[in-house]
Design an enzyme around this catalytic site. Structure first.
Site, PDB file in Angstrom:
ATOM      1  N   ASP A   1       5.149  42.613  14.214  1.00 41.33           N
ATOM      2  CA  ASP A   1       3.772  42.767  13.741  1.00 41.33           C
ATOM      3  C   ASP A   1       2.873  41.858  14.577  1.00 41.33           C
ATOM      4  OD1 ASP A   1       4.384  40.232  12.797  1.00 41.33           O
ATOM      5  OD2 ASP A   1       4.437  40.816  10.700  1.00 41.33           O
TER       6      ASP A   1
ATOM      7  N   GLU B   1      12.562  34.017  14.829  1.00 45.57           N
ATOM      8  CA  GLU B   1      11.898  33.000  14.001  1.00 45.57           C
ATOM      9  C   GLU B   1      12.858  32.158  13.163  1.00 45.57           C
ATOM     10  OE1 GLU B   1       8.483  36.161  13.677  1.00 45.57           O
ATOM     11  OE2 GLU B   1      10.643  36.239  13.944  1.00 45.57           O
TER      12      GLU B   1
ATOM     13  N   ARG C   1       7.130  44.094   6.137  1.00 48.77           N
ATOM     14  CA  ARG C   1       5.665  44.049   6.268  1.00 48.77           C
ATOM     15  C   ARG C   1       5.222  45.303   7.026  1.00 48.77           C
ATOM     16  NH1 ARG C   1       7.110  38.577   6.980  1.00 48.77           N
ATOM     17  NH2 ARG C   1       6.278  37.253   5.319  1.00 48.77           N
TER      18      ARG C   1
ATOM     19  N   GLU D   1       1.400  39.063  13.863  1.00 52.69           N
ATOM     20  CA  GLU D   1       1.745  37.647  13.764  1.00 52.69           C
ATOM     21  C   GLU D   1       2.974  37.341  14.609  1.00 52.69           C
ATOM     22  OE1 GLU D   1       1.971  34.244  10.273  1.00 52.69           O
ATOM     23  OE2 GLU D   1       2.202  36.356   9.755  1.00 52.69           O
TER      24      GLU D   1
ATOM     25  N   HIS E   1       5.578  51.973  12.912  1.00 53.31           N
ATOM     26  CA  HIS E   1       6.480  51.260  12.017  1.00 53.31           C
ATOM     27  C   HIS E   1       7.144  52.240  11.072  1.00 53.31           C
ATOM     28  CE1 HIS E   1       4.197  47.177  12.489  1.00 53.31           C
ATOM     29  NE2 HIS E   1       4.656  47.658  13.623  1.00 53.31           N
TER      30      HIS E   1
ATOM     31  N   ASP F   1       9.030  38.858  14.948  1.00 48.88           N
ATOM     32  CA  ASP F   1       8.794  39.997  14.052  1.00 48.88           C
ATOM     33  C   ASP F   1       7.885  41.053  14.685  1.00 48.88           C
ATOM     34  OD1 ASP F   1      10.399  38.956  12.126  1.00 48.88           O
ATOM     35  OD2 ASP F   1       8.800  38.176  10.874  1.00 48.88           O
TER      36      ASP F   1
ATOM     37  N   TYR G   1      12.116  46.225   8.139  1.00 50.73           N
ATOM     38  CA  TYR G   1      11.078  45.193   8.086  1.00 50.73           C
ATOM     39  C   TYR G   1      10.157  45.406   6.893  1.00 50.73           C
ATOM     40  CZ  TYR G   1       7.744  41.773   9.859  1.00 50.73           C
ATOM     41  OH  TYR G   1       6.942  40.673  10.009  1.00 50.73           O
TER      42      TYR G   1
END
Length: 778
Positions: free
Chosen positions: A83, A8, A309, A85, A354, A81, A307
């Site tokens: 997740d 990203e 999140r 999203e 995670h 990432d 990470y």
């Protein structure tokens, strides 16, 4: 022929490029490359909830660079990432490349890593997979739900309440939390009560004990609710005690205090708010920088934390082993428990694949790298590092003592105390206490006491207390409340809070949320007419269904179908049968003192007020606090006349606060804004040189700075001005601009100049929702 890796952000791209070397080319897509059409029809419920996407204009040049690189690439690795999203961004990238014919024979694979270190990246490259359809569908369902709620409730609020308002699937329950707490505070009636204390001494050490038994009856909170009762009790106790207390019982125990688990997103946001004073958005921005990579010690950029999140408190076995070795070396084997401590998430939907938030390398001590970090980065990294290390240290051990002391045969006092015998993890890290936490009397040490000790009764004193209403939410306590009720997900808390601020639904008073009049009216309207959809349990169930989609246990279209039918019917019914008057008024059980008709709470241009339902025949009004409304519109400004028509100027109050206007309105429309000194930067306007640059808020809630001489001067900036000349073009001011791509910079407002320099160290927090600056002048 090289392989192509897409991430990203450019910071992340540079860090990963250094790890992978010349056999790979790493490019950044700069976030989302596609989004739903920003207008009605983006989600089509009539055709299986088809989602209509459009490529984002700002991502076009980045996609062109990726397409060009694809021509010489053998394999495409999508490393967005880890997740939902990130999964959706990878899917959108792939769809755009297919749509434009840029993906021919190349193989596209998805790789995931939770820390940007050489070990984690190379491990991910060895285990690629296909894009997860379940994760993508869960993200699409979330976007569709948010769109359907927003594009149906927001226009309804425009029609029924006021233009410029919005409602959201998770923002509305969050607003309800704040307004309900405010209602509890308004309805709260304080009650006084007293506690009685005996003061004594042993071996030169003073201590006190609280009365727990009076006339052989247990003392409750409101046993003593009047001063007269207290005076009688104190006198009776002193008479019966005859100047001494006798120790009748001593209980000694050991209490163990376990370390808290490593951070997840929500607990990091809460603790950063308590200990560092960070907003949730600021916490996530700084954590993102630490995750993506920073050059430390003259080396290459490296991700400093995992990470950020995540809702899992799990630590990788390798990380636990490293942390335990570090504790043994740094603090000694005595501070290391026999077995590694394992934490389990309380949330049933936690993604245990995670990891918790932890330093990527425990040997990278905060003090050793602080010189290479900004102030915010160093403070947040230290907080994360200490919490991760402390969670594997030995528990703290307290010696606690509770003593019962008799004051005569019918009265009893209790003294409690504790001593920290072994600090354990407290030697490194201690959680911050909420501001509302009461002082713990038991944490004070007592002198050695034994049964039968006769001690002097030095004094019997009373202490008056008053019950207090529940406290308003801080950012930390609001995040905690959202998490406990299952509203949203940790990664969404920062945006929820920002939206409430931007829409002017809440303000911050002493770092606590206070709902505005508009916020109260919107929450009331949604609560009355859409009770099911702002219900905490309903919102939590929707999150559970999204998690079920991600696990492959539910179909996303069916979830949307179950939601949409009843919701759309409710919207249509309210649109047809509820008037603007019904939406913005609330009946009171009180009659008008002038005409006897019912009184109503109304929403006017200046906020909420109480008025007669017989208006306009009866003009009775009063403020919400009960005071009579002053007529501000006819208050003359002494010695001032309109510069345009020479008519007297009047002090007035409008939708955006106080202002000065011409008494000849509407024939003359001259106005002056009354500037709040706190909002005035004091920096002279570089265009007219007469006014100063003042912070203002636009209709959409966004802050900007404009000349105080408006409308005669229309110079405006989107970022805070700084009284420093531009070294490149000589302009009189610079701006402090913060963006996700470039961080915090000093930039020149002159677009033709283009001067920009990074701000090193801590800098004032700019409004994160402002758009790129445009300077203008008449």
């Amino acid at each position: 022929m090289t392989d192509l890796v897409i991430v990203e952000s450019p910071t992340k791209a540079r860090t990963i490029q250094k790890v992978l070397g010349s056999d790979y080319r790493v490019l950044a897509c700069f976030g989302h490359v596609r989004d739903l059409l920003p207008k009605e029809g983006a989600v089509d419920p009539e055709h299986g909830f088809a989602l209509h996407y459009v490529a984002k204009e700002e991502s076009e040049r980045h996609m062109q660079a990726i397409a060009k690189a694809m021509r010489g690439a053998k394999t495409l690795f999508l490393a967005t990432d880890p997740d939902r999203e990130g999964e959706a961004i990878a899917w959108h990238l792939l769809e755009l490349l297919k749509e434009h014919g840029d993906l021919s024979d190349q193989e596209a694979q998805r790789i995931v890593f939770h820390e940007i270190t050489e070990r984690a990246i190379r491990e991910a490259m060895m285990h690629p997979r296909a894009i997860s359809e379940n994760l993508v569908n869960a993200q699409q369902a979330r976007r569709a739900l948010d769109y359907l709620v927003g594009f149906n409730l927001s226009p309804l609020l425009w029609r029924k309440v006021r233009r410029g308002l919005s409602a959201g699937r998770v923002q509305s329950p969050a607003l309800r939390l704040i307004t309900e707490r405010e209602a509890e505070i308004a309805a709260f009636v304080a009650r006084p009560y007293w506690t009685i204390w005996a003061h004594s001494r042993k071996d030169g050490q003073d201590f006190r004990a609280r009365l727990v038994r009076y006339r052989d009856a247990k003392v409750e909170q409101f046993t003593f609710a009047e001063q007269q009762q207290v005076d009688v009790a104190c006198e009776a106790i002193a008479d019966d005690a005859q100047g001494s207390l006798v120790v009748s019982q001593v209980t000694e125990k050991s209490r163990r205090r376990q370390p808290p688990p490593p951070f997840i997103t929500s607990t990091l946001q809460q603790e950063a708010a308590r200990q560092l004073g960070f907003t949730t958005r600021r916490t996530m921005q700084v954590a993102q920088q630490l995750y993506e990579g920073i050059a430390v010690g003259g080396g290459e950029p490296v991700g400093l934390i995992t990470y950020m999140r995540t809702d899992s408190v799990r630590l990788a076995s390798e990380a636990v082993s490293d942390i335990r070795q570090y504790i043994r070396k740094r603090f000694g084997a005595g501070n290391l428990p026999e077995k590694a401590r394992v934490f389990r998430s309380k949330s049933k939907n936690a993604q245990e694949a995670h990891e918790a938030i932890r330093p990527s390398a425990v040997e990278r001590e905060p003090q050793a790298i602080a010189a290479h970090l900004s102030g915010d980065q160093a403070r947040l990294y230290e907080l994360i590092w200490k919490r991760a290390v402390a969670c594997q240290m030995r528990e703290a051990l307290y010696d606690t003592v509770s003593a019962e002391l008799d004051a005569g045969p019918a009265h009893g006092f209790r003294a409690t105390g504790s001593v920290l015998r072994e600090p354990g993890y407290l030697a490194l890290y201690q959680e911050a206490r909420d501001e509302d936490a009461a002082d713990d009397e038991s944490m004070k040490a007592l002198p050695p006491l034994a049964v039968g000790d006769r001690l002097p009764l030095l004094a019997v004193q009373d202490e008056r207390h008053t019950t207090e209403p529940p406290p308003r939410y801080t950012e930390a306590s609001l995040v905690k409340a959202l998490e406990e009720r299952g509203i949203g997900r940790p990664s969404t808390y920062a945006s929820i809070i920002s939206t409430l601020k931007d829409r002017d639904y809440v303000t911050l008073n002493d770092k606590r949320f206070v709902p505005t009049d508009t916020g109260v009216v919107v929450a009331g309207f949604l609560g009355r007419h859409f009770e099911r959809y702002v219900d905490y349990a309903f919102t939590a169930r929707m999150e559970d269904q999204l998690d079920a989609i991600a696990r492959g246990e539910a179909l996303w279209v069916q979830v949307l179908e179950r939601f949409w039918k009843n919701f759309k019917q409710q919207v249509d019914d309210i649109n047809e049968h509820v008037s603007r008057k019904d939406a913005t008024t609330e009946a009171l059980e009180e009659s008008c003192p002038q005409c006897g008709k019912p009184l109503l709470v109304r929403l006017g241009k200046r906020g909420r007020f109480i008025g007669c339902s017989g208006y306009p025949e009866c003009g009775y009004t009063r403020n919400m606090d009960g005071s009579e409304q002053a007529e501000q519109d006819n208050k003359p400004i002494e010695g001032r006349v309109c510069p345009q028509c020479k008519a007297p100027l009047l002090q007035r109050t409008g939708r955006y606060g106080p202002f000065i206007g011409c008494s000849a309105y509407p024939k003359c429309r001259y106005v002056e804004k009354v500037v709040d000194k706190k909002e005035d930067s004091g920096i002279p306007c570089p265009s007219c040189h007469k006014g100063t640059l003042v912070r203002k808020r636009g209709r959409q809630g966004r802050s900007f700075f404009s000349c105080s001489a408006y409308p005669n001067c229309k110079y405006a900036l989107s970022y805070p001005p700084v009284a420093e000349p531009c070294p490149q073009c000589g302009g009189p001011i610079l701006m402090l601009r913060t963006t996700k791509r470039h961080g915090t910079e000093m930039v020149c407002p002159n677009k033709e100049c283009g001067y920009a320099r990074a701000v090193q160290g801590p800098a004032p927090e700019a409004d994160p929702n402002q758009q790129p600056s445009v300077a203008s002048s008449p």
